[in-house]
Design a protein around this motif. Sequence first.
Motif, PDB file in Angstrom:
ATOM      1  N   GLY A   1      78.326  59.522  40.104  1.00 31.02           N
ATOM      2  CA  GLY A   1      77.600  60.886  40.111  1.00 31.02           C
ATOM      3  C   GLY A   1      78.913  61.149  40.512  1.00 31.02           C
ATOM      4  O   GLY A   1      80.445  61.452  40.233  1.00 31.02           O
ATOM      5  N   ARG A   2      78.786  61.200  41.912  1.00 28.10           N
ATOM      6  CA  ARG A   2      80.153  61.597  42.621  1.00 28.10           C
ATOM      7  C   ARG A   2      80.760  61.161  43.884  1.00 28.10           C
ATOM      8  O   ARG A   2      78.698  60.334  44.241  1.00 28.10           O
ATOM      9  N   LEU A   3      81.745  60.808  45.306  1.00 26.00           N
ATOM     10  CA  LEU A   3      81.558  60.167  45.987  1.00 26.00           C
ATOM     11  C   LEU A   3      82.224  61.283  46.963  1.00 26.00           C
ATOM     12  O   LEU A   3      83.303  62.862  46.209  1.00 26.00           O
ATOM     13  N   SER A   4      81.839  61.331  47.826  1.00 23.42           N
ATOM     14  CA  SER A   4      82.290  62.696  49.166  1.00 23.42           C
ATOM     15  C   SER A   4      82.799  61.835  50.340  1.00 23.42           C
ATOM     16  O   SER A   4      82.141  61.007  51.250  1.00 23.42           O
ATOM     17  N   LEU A   5      83.501  62.454  51.179  1.00 26.93           N
ATOM     18  CA  LEU A   5      84.130  62.289  52.426  1.00 26.93           C
ATOM     19  C   LEU A   5      83.708  63.424  53.284  1.00 26.93           C
ATOM     20  O   LEU A   5      84.359  64.484  52.807  1.00 26.93           O
ATOM     21  N   GLN A   6      82.920  63.803  54.204  1.00 31.02           N
ATOM     22  CA  GLN A   6      82.751  65.001  54.860  1.00 31.02           C
ATOM     23  C   GLN A   6      83.070  64.280  56.568  1.00 31.02           C
ATOM     24  O   GLN A   6      82.322  63.697  56.689  1.00 31.02           O
ATOM     25  N   LEU A   7      84.085  65.353  57.043  1.00 25.40           N
ATOM     26  CA  LEU A   7      84.082  65.198  59.038  1.00 25.40           C
ATOM     27  C   LEU A   7      83.453  66.082  59.569  1.00 25.40           C
ATOM     28  O   LEU A   7      83.721  67.475  58.694  1.00 25.40           O
ATOM     29  N   ARG A   8      82.503  65.987  60.176  1.00 23.23           N
ATOM     30  CA  ARG A   8      81.698  67.256  61.775  1.00 23.23           C
ATOM     31  C   ARG A   8      82.244  67.306  62.484  1.00 23.23           C
ATOM     32  O   ARG A   8      82.357  65.703  63.239  1.00 23.23           O
ATOM     33  N   SER A   9      82.676  67.982  63.286  1.00 24.60           N
ATOM     34  CA  SER A   9      83.138  68.315  64.865  1.00 24.60           C
ATOM     35  C   SER A   9      83.089  69.092  65.027  1.00 24.60           C
ATOM     36  O   SER A   9      82.677  70.661  65.059  1.00 24.60           O
TER      37      SER A   9
ATOM     38  N   LEU B   1      85.195  69.544  56.875  1.00 26.18           N
ATOM     39  CA  LEU B   1      86.021  69.056  55.983  1.00 26.18           C
ATOM     40  C   LEU B   1      85.981  68.404  54.994  1.00 26.18           C
ATOM     41  O   LEU B   1      84.374  67.348  55.028  1.00 26.18           O
ATOM     42  N   PHE B   2      85.771  68.360  53.811  1.00 25.93           N
ATOM     43  CA  PHE B   2      85.231  68.062  53.015  1.00 25.93           C
ATOM     44  C   PHE B   2      85.926  67.822  51.525  1.00 25.93           C
ATOM     45  O   PHE B   2      86.860  68.997  51.296  1.00 25.93           O
ATOM     46  N   ALA B   3      85.474  65.930  50.803  1.00 29.09           N
ATOM     47  CA  ALA B   3      86.861  66.319  49.868  1.00 29.09           C
ATOM     48  C   ALA B   3      85.430  65.355  49.273  1.00 29.09           C
ATOM     49  O   ALA B   3      85.339  64.762  49.330  1.00 29.09           O
ATOM     50  N   GLU B   4      85.812  65.497  47.605  1.00 28.32           N
ATOM     51  CA  GLU B   4      85.156  64.949  46.442  1.00 28.32           C
ATOM     52  C   GLU B   4      85.593  65.112  44.981  1.00 28.32           C
ATOM     53  O   GLU B   4      86.045  65.192  44.853  1.00 28.32           O
ATOM     54  N   CYS B   5      84.973  63.640  44.916  1.00 29.81           N
ATOM     55  CA  CYS B   5      85.353  63.068  43.494  1.00 29.81           C
ATOM     56  C   CYS B   5      84.935  62.424  43.066  1.00 29.81           C
ATOM     57  O   CYS B   5      84.193  61.982  43.058  1.00 29.81           O
ATOM     58  N   THR B   6      84.589  62.977  41.653  1.00 33.05           N
ATOM     59  CA  THR B   6      83.326  62.516  40.442  1.00 33.05           C
ATOM     60  C   THR B   6      83.867  61.285  39.801  1.00 33.05           C
ATOM     61  O   THR B   6      84.686  61.323  39.628  1.00 33.05           O
ATOM     62  N   ALA B   7      82.922  61.123  38.708  1.00 31.78           N
ATOM     63  CA  ALA B   7      83.339  59.518  38.247  1.00 31.78           C
ATOM     64  C   ALA B   7      84.035  59.984  36.890  1.00 31.78           C
ATOM     65  O   ALA B   7      84.905  59.105  36.272  1.00 31.78           O
ATOM     66  N   GLN B   8      83.715  61.463  36.887  1.00 32.16           N
ATOM     67  CA  GLN B   8      84.757  61.710  35.998  1.00 32.16           C
ATOM     68  C   GLN B   8      86.156  62.470  35.832  1.00 32.16           C
ATOM     69  O   GLN B   8      87.506  62.767  35.272  1.00 32.16           O
ATOM     70  N   GLY B   9      86.577  61.749  37.825  1.00 35.01           N
ATOM     71  CA  GLY B   9      88.040  62.168  37.615  1.00 35.01           C
ATOM     72  C   GLY B   9      88.220  63.519  38.676  1.00 35.01           C
ATOM     73  O   GLY B   9      89.726  64.376  37.992  1.00 35.01           O
TER      74      GLY B   9
ATOM     75  N   GLU C   1      83.819  62.614  70.403  1.00 33.94           N
ATOM     76  CA  GLU C   1      82.440  61.219  70.429  1.00 33.94           C
ATOM     77  C   GLU C   1      81.198  62.237  69.713  1.00 33.94           C
ATOM     78  O   GLU C   1      80.765  60.935  68.488  1.00 33.94           O
ATOM     79  N   GLN C   2      81.184  63.125  69.718  1.00 38.75           N
ATOM     80  CA  GLN C   2      80.416  63.813  68.944  1.00 38.75           C
ATOM     81  C   GLN C   2      81.030  64.164  67.086  1.00 38.75           C
ATOM     82  O   GLN C   2      79.685  64.109  66.200  1.00 38.75           O
TER      83      GLN C   2
END
Length: 301
Positions: free
Chosen positions: A65-73, A80-88, A114-115
Motif C-alpha cells: 500500500g503505502r509507507l509514511s514518515l511523520q515527525l511532530r513536535s 513533517l510528512f513524507a509518503e511513498c506508495t508501492a507504485q512508487g 522530548e515531546q
Amino acid sequence: MQDSTNNQQTRFLLPKAGVRGVAVELSSAWQEIQAHVDYPPRARALLGQSCAAAALFTGHAKVNGRLSLQLRSQRALRTLFAECTAQGTLRGIVRLADEAEGADAPADLRQLGEQAMLAITIENPGLDPREPQRYQSLVSLHAATLDAALEAYFVQSEQLPTRLLLAADGTRAAGLMLQRLPGDEGDSDGWGRACALFETLGTAELLGTDTETLLHRLFHEEGADVLALRPLAFACSCSRDRVSGMLEALGAEEARAALQDDGRVEVHCEFCGRGYVFEEPEIEELFARDVVEVPGPERLQ
C-alpha cells in the motif's frame, strides 16, 4: 551530474559480503514535491531526506500500500510528512510554527524536545478495502540527524546491522541503505568491508552521482548485483470527492462558516497546491443529502 529526470529506486545485493541494499535518487520528483511552497533551507533539506527515506524503506519492507514518515513536535517544526506508495509515487509536506518569524527545522533533531515524535507507518490493503492493515513504529530522536536516528531504529527493531545516508538540496534528494543479511551469508569480514566502503561516501557525492555509477564506484570489487529497479514520481491523491468528504466531516456549521464574502469556499491541497472551489449552493447540497424526511403522524379521521 545527474539527469534532471532521474527518479529511481534500486535494490541490490553484495553477495560476497552478505549485504543487501537500496539506493534512491530523486530529481524532478523532488522538485515537484516542493514546487508550490517556499520552504526555508533546513526544513526543505529535512523533507527531501524524509522523502528519500520513505522511498528507500518501500524497497526494504513488504509494502503493498503505502509507507509514511511523520515527525511532530511543539517547536518551530510542527509537522513533517513524507509518503511513498508501492507504485512508487511520492508526496510530502512540512508545517512550521506560524507564530515563529523565520521558523525553520533545527540543525540538530534533538532540539525538537522530548515531546517530539517520529513514526514510520505502513498501510497495506486488508480483506476489507475500507479497513487497511496498519503497522506503526516509533523512532527515538536521540540523534542529531534523520539518517542516524533511523539507522539506530533499524539496529534496535530488526537487530540487524544497518547503515543509512540521506541527503537533499533544492534540486536533488538521495539515499543509500545497507543491511547485513540474516544468517551466515557472506564471508566473515564482509559487513566490515561494506561499512568501510560506505564510510568513504559523503553527501555531496551521494547527491551528485547516479546510482549505477555510485554502485560501481563503491562496490565493484564486491560484485554488486542489481535486483530490481523501480521508477519514482510525484503524485497527489487529492480529488474533489475527497475535499467534499472533508467538508462534510467538518459539519454544516463549520462548512458554512468557511464561506467567504463572495459565497464560495476555497480549499487548497497542501501536497500539490491544487485549488478546489465550492459555491454556496454546493455546500448546502452536501448537507441536504443527510436530511431524512420523517413522515408526520397520520391525521385522525
